[in-house]
Design an enzyme around this catalytic site. Sequence first.
Site, PDB file in Angstrom:
ATOM      1  N   GLU A 169       7.720  -0.992   6.537  1.00 23.05           N
ATOM      2  CA  GLU A 169       8.407  -2.298   6.586  1.00 23.05           C
ATOM      3  C   GLU A 169       8.364  -2.793   8.019  1.00 23.05           C
ATOM      4  OE1 GLU A 169       9.325  -3.745   3.922  1.00 23.05           O
ATOM      5  OE2 GLU A 169       9.368  -2.081   2.513  1.00 23.05           O
ATOM      6  N   CYS A 229      15.176  -8.290  11.124  1.00 18.02           N
ATOM      7  CA  CYS A 229      13.816  -8.602  10.692  1.00 18.02           C
ATOM      8  C   CYS A 229      13.839  -9.855   9.823  1.00 18.02           C
ATOM      9  CB  CYS A 229      13.237  -7.440   9.912  1.00 18.02           C
ATOM     10  SG  CYS A 229      14.364  -6.844   8.664  1.00 18.02           S
TER      11      CYS A 229
HETATM   12  P1  NAD Z   1       9.685  -0.265  16.914  1.00 15.40           P
HETATM   13  O1  NAD Z   1       8.451  -0.458  16.103  1.00 15.40           O
HETATM   14  O2  NAD Z   1       9.580  -0.405  18.357  1.00 15.40           O
HETATM   15  O3  NAD Z   1      10.290   1.179  16.639  1.00 15.40           O
HETATM   16  C1  NAD Z   1      10.574   1.644  15.353  1.00 15.40           C
HETATM   17  C2  NAD Z   1      10.525   3.153  15.367  1.00 15.40           C
HETATM   18  O4  NAD Z   1       9.197   3.551  15.604  1.00 15.40           O
HETATM   19  C3  NAD Z   1      11.357   3.787  16.451  1.00 15.40           C
HETATM   20  O5  NAD Z   1      11.955   4.948  15.971  1.00 15.40           O
HETATM   21  C4  NAD Z   1      10.322   4.126  17.499  1.00 15.40           C
HETATM   22  O6  NAD Z   1      10.694   5.172  18.326  1.00 15.40           O
HETATM   23  C5  NAD Z   1       9.143   4.486  16.659  1.00 15.40           C
HETATM   24  N1  NAD Z   1       7.838   4.394  17.314  1.00 15.40           N
HETATM   25  C6  NAD Z   1       7.489   3.601  18.350  1.00 15.40           C
HETATM   26  N2  NAD Z   1       6.203   3.809  18.659  1.00 15.40           N
HETATM   27  C7  NAD Z   1       5.726   4.722  17.795  1.00 15.40           C
HETATM   28  C8  NAD Z   1       4.456   5.319  17.594  1.00 15.40           C
HETATM   29  N3  NAD Z   1       3.426   5.017  18.350  1.00 15.40           N
HETATM   30  N4  NAD Z   1       4.328   6.192  16.605  1.00 15.40           N
HETATM   31  C9  NAD Z   1       5.352   6.513  15.813  1.00 15.40           C
HETATM   32  N5  NAD Z   1       6.571   5.994  15.958  1.00 15.40           N
HETATM   33  C10 NAD Z   1       6.751   5.101  16.939  1.00 15.40           C
HETATM   34  O7  NAD Z   1      10.772  -1.228  16.289  1.00 15.40           O
HETATM   35  P2  NAD Z   1      12.265  -1.454  16.752  1.00 15.40           P
HETATM   36  O8  NAD Z   1      12.275  -2.180  18.035  1.00 15.40           O
HETATM   37  O9  NAD Z   1      13.046  -0.195  16.660  1.00 15.40           O
HETATM   38  O10 NAD Z   1      12.788  -2.387  15.587  1.00 15.40           O
HETATM   39  C11 NAD Z   1      12.573  -3.748  15.575  1.00 15.40           C
HETATM   40  C12 NAD Z   1      11.420  -4.109  14.682  1.00 15.40           C
HETATM   41  O11 NAD Z   1      11.649  -3.604  13.377  1.00 15.40           O
HETATM   42  C13 NAD Z   1      11.268  -5.601  14.501  1.00 15.40           C
HETATM   43  O12 NAD Z   1       9.919  -5.927  14.541  1.00 15.40           O
HETATM   44  C14 NAD Z   1      11.841  -5.849  13.118  1.00 15.40           C
HETATM   45  O13 NAD Z   1      11.351  -7.001  12.514  1.00 15.40           O
HETATM   46  C15 NAD Z   1      11.450  -4.613  12.410  1.00 15.40           C
HETATM   47  N6  NAD Z   1      12.311  -4.357  11.269  1.00 15.40           N
HETATM   48  C16 NAD Z   1      11.813  -4.557  10.020  1.00 15.40           C
HETATM   49  C17 NAD Z   1      12.606  -4.356   8.911  1.00 15.40           C
HETATM   50  C18 NAD Z   1      12.087  -4.580   7.521  1.00 15.40           C
HETATM   51  O14 NAD Z   1      12.739  -4.153   6.580  1.00 15.40           O
HETATM   52  N7  NAD Z   1      10.946  -5.210   7.349  1.00 15.40           N
HETATM   53  C19 NAD Z   1      13.914  -3.953   9.093  1.00 15.40           C
HETATM   54  C20 NAD Z   1      14.387  -3.741  10.385  1.00 15.40           C
HETATM   55  C21 NAD Z   1      13.563  -3.946  11.468  1.00 15.40           C
END
Ligand code: NAD
Length: 962
Positions: free
Chosen positions: A719, A753
């Site tokens: 997501e 999001c």
């Molecule tokens: P992010 O992608 O920076 O991080 C999400 C998770 O991924 C964190 O735990 C992070 O440590 C991990 N991560 C980062 N780099 C990684 C890698 N290379 N490999 C594996 N894991 C890695 O996102 P965020 O800043 O925590 O959250 C905000 C984002 O999430 C926004 O883009 C938002 O739209 C999205 N979001 C989407 C939904 C949905 O249901 N579609 C819900 C909530 C948030």
Amino acid sequence: MRDPLFKTQMFRFVDVLPTLRSPDEVVEHLSEYLNDTHTPVSTFLQGALRVGRFIPPVSAAIIRKNILAMANIFIAGSDGDSALRNLHKIWKEGARFTVDILGEAVVGEREADEYSARYRSLLDFLSNRTQTWQATTSHACNEPPFINLSIKISALCARIHSADPETSIAAILSRLKPIAIRAKELGAFINLDMEHYGLKELTLEVFKHLATEAGLADYPHLGFVIQAYLRDSYEDTEKMLRWARQCDRQFAIRLVKGAYWDFEKVMAAQRTWEVPVYTSKAETDTNYERIARLILENRKYVYPAFATHNVRTISFAATYARTVGLGPGNYEFQMLFGMATSIRRALINLGYRVREYCPIGELVPGMAYLVRRLLENTSNEGFLRAKFGTNTSVQELLRDPASQRAQEDEHSIRHPERSAADKSRSGGAVSSDPAPLFVNQPPADFTVSSVREKMAQAIQSVSAKLGLKYVNVIAGRSRISDEQMLSINPARPDQVVGSVSKATTKDVVDAVAAARRSFIDWSKTSGEDRCQFIERLRARLKESRYELAAWEVFEVGKTWAEADADVSEAIDFCAFYAQEMRRLNAGRLTQKTAGEVSVESFLPRGVGAVIAPWNFPLAILCGMTVAALVTGNTVVIKPAEQSSVIAARFMNLMQEAGLPEGVANLLFGDGETVGALLVVHPEIDLIAFTGSRQVGTEIWEMAGVTHANQKNLKKVVCEMGGKNAMIIDTDSDLDEAVLGIIQSAFGFQGQKCSALSRLITVGDVHEQLLPRLIEAAAALTIGLPENPGTDIGPVIDRAALEKIQSYIDVGKREHTLAYQGEIPSELTGFFIPPTIFTDVDTASRLAQEEIFGPVLSVLRAKDLDSALKIANDSPFALTGGLYSRSPKHIARVRSEFLVGNLYINRPVTGAIVGRHPFGGFKMSGSGTKAGGRDYLLHFTFPRVVTENTLRRGFAPEGGSQV
Ligand code: NAD
């Protein structure tokens, strides 16, 4: 009006009419509304519509004229001046009046100031222009003042905060007090009207404050309303009487039945709160009579005003008054202007004091507001309809409501199904649909003071636990590493919320190995046992709900309501996924064939990596984990760096709920290291990820690489982000749209999001919308999230602050800055004020890239076609919205606006588990829909077993068991 569907459509048409500018629009809307019903429209109307299509101006003029004529019946005038003739008539007839100002909902400070000024000038005007009437009136002793004004507190405050009533009360009083003081100078009466249930406590508090203000404490001519349809109204009346005795204060009570019946029922159902109103008319009427007795018995403190058109109720009040020795001069009856004229005249002739409640306001818009407020509630089995609309007998009309209630009770005992069906037909609360299994966790009701206290205490106690150390959990044991990572409060960057052990590569390897070992047993545990574990977890979450919400306030900067919503969602995920697992557990029979039985069942995939974001730090983390566990997988959880402490609390609660060793393991650390290592680990079978597009697509790619010793293809539940748009149509209800936009764009500082970031205005609605939107944004309070009155807290960290700031810089260079709030100087955290840009085009960076902060871009579209084109012009497809009152436009947007979750005439955020399965497609996600009925399938391998049940020509009947 006898046909409920037709009535609804006509009311809806009256409601939208003021916004329709061209004759074409008027005719189109009327025909859309009427075509929407299956009611036979009268031949006259059909003819008129046919003509209308050829010569719209003629039809539109006729329609407007008719609505105006109707408005003239119910609205005394467009302002004091034009209402004077009607008020004079009322006085001449021997009645009195109270005047109420109709108008649009207040969304900004200027609008609240304007209302308060209008109330004050109306007082002066009435006092001035009715002097000769007053002089020639023979006043009875005890008669309340001649000038009487009814005021709605919601008109005096731009933003009423349920979690912070003190601030709202202060804001209301700052505008109400000058009106009341002026009323006292002029010897006029001020009544506080009662609105929906959410404002009830606040209104009573405002009244108490007002009535004890210096300068007003000795002024008896102030009053408020008690709504007898509220279950707690008798208790409220008693409380107010106790207070009156304590401070020896006199006041008036207008006793009404209540006008927001449908609204209260719907709101309570949506929030899974207890319905605050009686659902049967007889119960309301009985309660009305009880309260009538109570206030008449306390005449020393209360001047009663019985607002009703019901002759039984009127007779009851008058008779009981006589019983307690009170003559007609000791109380009054109130009726709505334009209604029940014959009853009013009869009462005057009998020597009773009668007051008419006279709304004033611009006629056509006023009619729309009136329809909303009053007429929609005629569905409430009103007396007037019974009296004048049907041939109900006098005996029936005058019947004691208590006996009617007793009969209803008896009826429902004897015929439970029939009475449920009766009630649902009559709009009652009981539905004939089978009750759903799953009930959402009711959000905290911060209008209740004990709930506010619990949250304040939780904040206090969590603030004493800040700065502690947390460790990784592998196979049920703590794993401490040398390197620590700090989680800080984004509102006060110098405050450490907690410090966590950063997992090493060895920790990752060990955690996956532990999960793999535990998988052997956990996958064999019965589905029912796993569901019970999840339900124990749910119980723990429920017990700790305020504490968990308090952690969110400190760790990610959520306001009270936002934090509470996240915790409630986590609780919902547990209940919902346990329910869904039981359904899956039962197996599925495939299509039946004689002599053969096929059953589809669902196996766990193996070991999962749960990689979660910080923005819903508990709900998403919990939802993904629980979905994996309940289906029999084991997991390694990697929370977002910024919300590590909440994840540690979640792990604690799982352990308290009886988590077997190694079934869930917790690793803290950076995404690029710990997260990436998990993703590429060959023993990982499943990745449940929620986060940004960039990381999500990287994970998708990495998971596609198959290693030599890998057993399964990796499944990615993915997501990602959004660039969500909302279309505001020319005929939309701006009162609602403005609040919906504010909530969608700036709730949790735009860091959802689902948040709105592209606002698309159709045609010239832009000009009316923008000033109100800016005012509403300016009414938001930027502050520390622990303060209950805060609307806008900080963004998550310095990196986010800088990124959002860079977009704002682009916006300032390339577009027009329409509004930017100001950050109070005492705030030192990562605060970004709500910011609105106009003149944004669809190809620009602001319109294409996810900003993830409180930045709203407004794009203009000439018509719905181009609005839809802009809306769909995005790499994302997560949420979308529309505000419109055209059935045709709503239908088009429904089918053509391509997003995972489309919301019509409501905000685009706040999806609720089970009700709104959530998730997008395109670059927003893989279409897995968290909180939906199919979500668990993504965590399983489906398996089908087919058995030939035919043995030597003998086939058992009914097939085999699942
Ligand atoms: P992010 O992608 O920076 O991080 C999400 C998770 O991924 C964190 O735990 C992070 O440590 C991990 N991560 C980062 N780099 C990684 C890698 N290379 N490999 C594996 N894991 C890695 O996102 P965020 O800043 O925590 O959250 C905000 C984002 O999430 C926004 O883009 C938002 O739209 C999205 N979001 C989407 C939904 C949905 O249901 N579609 C819900 C909530 C948030």
